[in-house]
Design a protein around this motif. Structure first.
Motif, mmCIF file in Angstrom:
data_model
loop_
_atom_site.group_PDB
_atom_site.id
_atom_site.type_symbol
_atom_site.label_atom_id
_atom_site.label_comp_id
_atom_site.label_asym_id
_atom_site.label_seq_id
_atom_site.Cartn_x
_atom_site.Cartn_y
_atom_site.Cartn_z
ATOM 1 N N ARG A 40 -5.056 -56.212 -10.005
ATOM 2 C CA ARG A 40 -5.490 -57.492 -9.231
ATOM 3 C C ARG A 40 -4.919 -57.533 -7.757
ATOM 4 O O ARG A 40 -5.747 -57.816 -6.867
ATOM 5 C CB ARG A 40 -4.869 -58.748 -9.925
ATOM 6 C CG ARG A 40 -5.256 -60.074 -9.372
ATOM 7 C CD ARG A 40 -4.829 -61.051 -10.447
ATOM 8 N NE ARG A 40 -3.470 -61.161 -10.500
ATOM 9 C CZ ARG A 40 -3.023 -61.021 -12.207
ATOM 10 N NH1 ARG A 40 -3.956 -60.553 -13.184
ATOM 11 N NH2 ARG A 40 -1.914 -60.770 -12.085
ATOM 12 N N ARG A 41 -3.757 -56.828 -7.534
ATOM 13 C CA ARG A 41 -3.143 -56.838 -6.339
ATOM 14 C C ARG A 41 -3.955 -55.856 -5.415
ATOM 15 O O ARG A 41 -4.053 -55.873 -4.308
ATOM 16 C CB ARG A 41 -1.637 -56.625 -6.583
ATOM 17 C CG ARG A 41 -1.014 -57.806 -6.988
ATOM 18 C CD ARG A 41 0.476 -57.944 -6.606
ATOM 19 N NE ARG A 41 0.946 -59.251 -7.208
ATOM 20 C CZ ARG A 41 2.059 -59.456 -8.016
ATOM 21 N NH1 ARG A 41 2.719 -58.439 -8.116
ATOM 22 N NH2 ARG A 41 2.286 -60.662 -8.160
ATOM 23 N N SER A 43 -6.998 -55.094 -5.789
ATOM 24 C CA SER A 43 -8.155 -55.564 -5.253
ATOM 25 C C SER A 43 -7.978 -56.498 -4.084
ATOM 26 O O SER A 43 -8.955 -56.479 -3.255
ATOM 27 C CB SER A 43 -8.749 -56.365 -6.687
ATOM 28 O OG SER A 43 -10.151 -56.939 -6.261
ATOM 29 N N ARG A 44 -7.036 -57.493 -4.260
ATOM 30 C CA ARG A 44 -6.852 -58.448 -3.173
ATOM 31 C C ARG A 44 -6.472 -57.619 -1.935
ATOM 32 O O ARG A 44 -6.813 -58.365 -0.858
ATOM 33 C CB ARG A 44 -5.561 -59.433 -3.435
ATOM 34 C CG ARG A 44 -5.852 -60.535 -4.643
ATOM 35 C CD ARG A 44 -4.553 -61.550 -4.625
ATOM 36 N NE ARG A 44 -4.765 -62.020 -5.796
ATOM 37 C CZ ARG A 44 -3.794 -62.404 -6.504
ATOM 38 N NH1 ARG A 44 -2.690 -62.229 -6.149
ATOM 39 N NH2 ARG A 44 -4.060 -63.123 -7.660
ATOM 40 N N LEU A 45 -5.795 -56.735 -2.041
ATOM 41 C CA LEU A 45 -5.491 -55.809 -0.706
ATOM 42 C C LEU A 45 -6.433 -55.144 -0.207
ATOM 43 O O LEU A 45 -6.563 -54.312 0.729
ATOM 44 C CB LEU A 45 -4.000 -55.118 -0.875
ATOM 45 C CG LEU A 45 -3.059 -55.984 -1.137
ATOM 46 C CD1 LEU A 45 -2.041 -55.098 -1.617
ATOM 47 C CD2 LEU A 45 -2.611 -56.775 0.054
ATOM 48 N N GLY A 46 -7.670 -55.080 -0.735
ATOM 49 C CA GLY A 46 -8.767 -54.208 -0.527
ATOM 50 C C GLY A 46 -8.846 -52.677 -0.663
ATOM 51 O O GLY A 46 -9.326 -51.836 -0.239
ATOM 52 N N THR A 49 -9.292 -49.996 -6.962
ATOM 53 C CA THR A 49 -8.486 -50.156 -8.170
ATOM 54 C C THR A 49 -8.509 -48.903 -8.937
ATOM 55 O O THR A 49 -7.942 -49.039 -10.137
ATOM 56 C CB THR A 49 -9.323 -51.436 -8.688
ATOM 57 O OG1 THR A 49 -10.858 -51.017 -9.050
ATOM 58 C CG2 THR A 49 -9.106 -52.541 -7.927
ATOM 59 N N ARG A 85 5.985 -54.359 -7.828
ATOM 60 C CA ARG A 85 5.685 -54.696 -6.292
ATOM 61 C C ARG A 85 6.232 -53.397 -5.118
ATOM 62 O O ARG A 85 5.335 -53.078 -4.434
ATOM 63 C CB ARG A 85 6.241 -55.818 -5.802
ATOM 64 C CG ARG A 85 6.059 -56.197 -4.213
ATOM 65 C CD ARG A 85 6.820 -57.179 -3.813
ATOM 66 N NE ARG A 85 6.911 -57.507 -2.485
ATOM 67 C CZ ARG A 85 7.468 -56.717 -1.526
ATOM 68 N NH1 ARG A 85 8.341 -55.857 -1.943
ATOM 69 N NH2 ARG A 85 7.414 -56.872 -0.390
ATOM 70 N N VAL A 101 2.528 -57.598 2.412
ATOM 71 C CA VAL A 101 2.042 -58.689 1.322
ATOM 72 C C VAL A 101 2.742 -59.844 1.522
ATOM 73 O O VAL A 101 4.022 -60.011 1.727
ATOM 74 C CB VAL A 101 2.865 -57.823 0.277
ATOM 75 C CG1 VAL A 101 2.780 -58.645 -1.160
ATOM 76 C CG2 VAL A 101 2.479 -56.337 -0.121
ATOM 77 N N ASN A 105 3.222 -64.339 -2.618
ATOM 78 C CA ASN A 105 2.601 -63.902 -3.965
ATOM 79 C C ASN A 105 3.710 -63.387 -4.780
ATOM 80 O O ASN A 105 3.643 -63.290 -6.181
ATOM 81 C CB ASN A 105 1.960 -62.479 -3.629
ATOM 82 C CG ASN A 105 0.720 -62.717 -3.047
ATOM 83 O OD1 ASN A 105 0.230 -63.773 -3.019
ATOM 84 N ND2 ASN A 105 -0.064 -61.755 -2.433
#
Length: 182
Positions: A40-41, A43-46, A49, A85, A101, A105
């Motif tokens: 998920r992270r 993906s959020r950061l572009g 995956t 993280r 980041v 989050n």
């Protein structure tokens, strides 16, 4: 603390007391949870995956190597998510990406506990030297040098699957050596 974290904390306490089946179960339960968060992270950061498994393996390795730093009086979740993280950020940095980041989050995550000063690099080298040559090389490449599974596979002319198998075997051997050393 939710039921899952309470169960994980109990398994970690048992593992630290030498209960290998509890430790194996703990890692089996942590892996999919870490995998979902990392995917998920990324993906959020572009980020791709497809790199999820590398970060998950690095996180589980760090959990294994740093398990002695978890304080049983503290919840295990923040400790685990801080490791995940940090491994995610390290992974992205190695790829030459600037990573910022948002603190929001990770608002519920405490800072990682300080490392114990008695864990010396010489001890790590001594234990690594006892592993078979291929396991040593894979473990050094991934855990010490920070190479990804793919980079290690390319450098060592192995498939990524073979690298993961060698890494898993190195962990198992290292765990056995550490147990007998204690």
């Amino acid at each position: 603390m939710d039921d899952r974290e309470q169960r994980w904390a109990q398994m970690m306490q048992a593992a630290l007391a030498g209960d290998q089946p509890a430790y194996e179960q703990l890692l089996r339960e942590m892996a999919p949870a870490v995998r979902a968060v990392v995917r998920r992270r990324l993906s959020r950061l572009g980020a791709p995956t497809g790199e999820t498994e590398d970060v998950v393996q690095e996180t589980l390795l760090a959990v294994h190597l740093k398990r002695h730093t978890w304080r049983s009086a503290d919840p295990i979740g923040p400790w685990l998510w801080t490791i995940a993280r940090n491994k995610l950020v390290d992974h992205l940095r190695r790829r030459g990406r600037r990573v910022e980041v948002p603190v929001e989050n990770f608002a519920d995550i405490l800072p990682a506990p300080e490392e114990r000063p008695d864990t010396a690099a010489a001890d790590v080298q001594r234990h690594l030297a006892l592993l078979p040559e291929k396991q040593q090389a894979v473990l050094r490449a991934v855990a010490v040098d920070g190479a990804s599974i793919g980079e290690t596979a390319e450098r060592m002319r192995m498939t990524p699957g073979a690298v993961r198998v060698a890494l898993h075997r190195a962990f198992a051997s290292l765990a056995t050596l550490l147990r007998t050393d204690e």
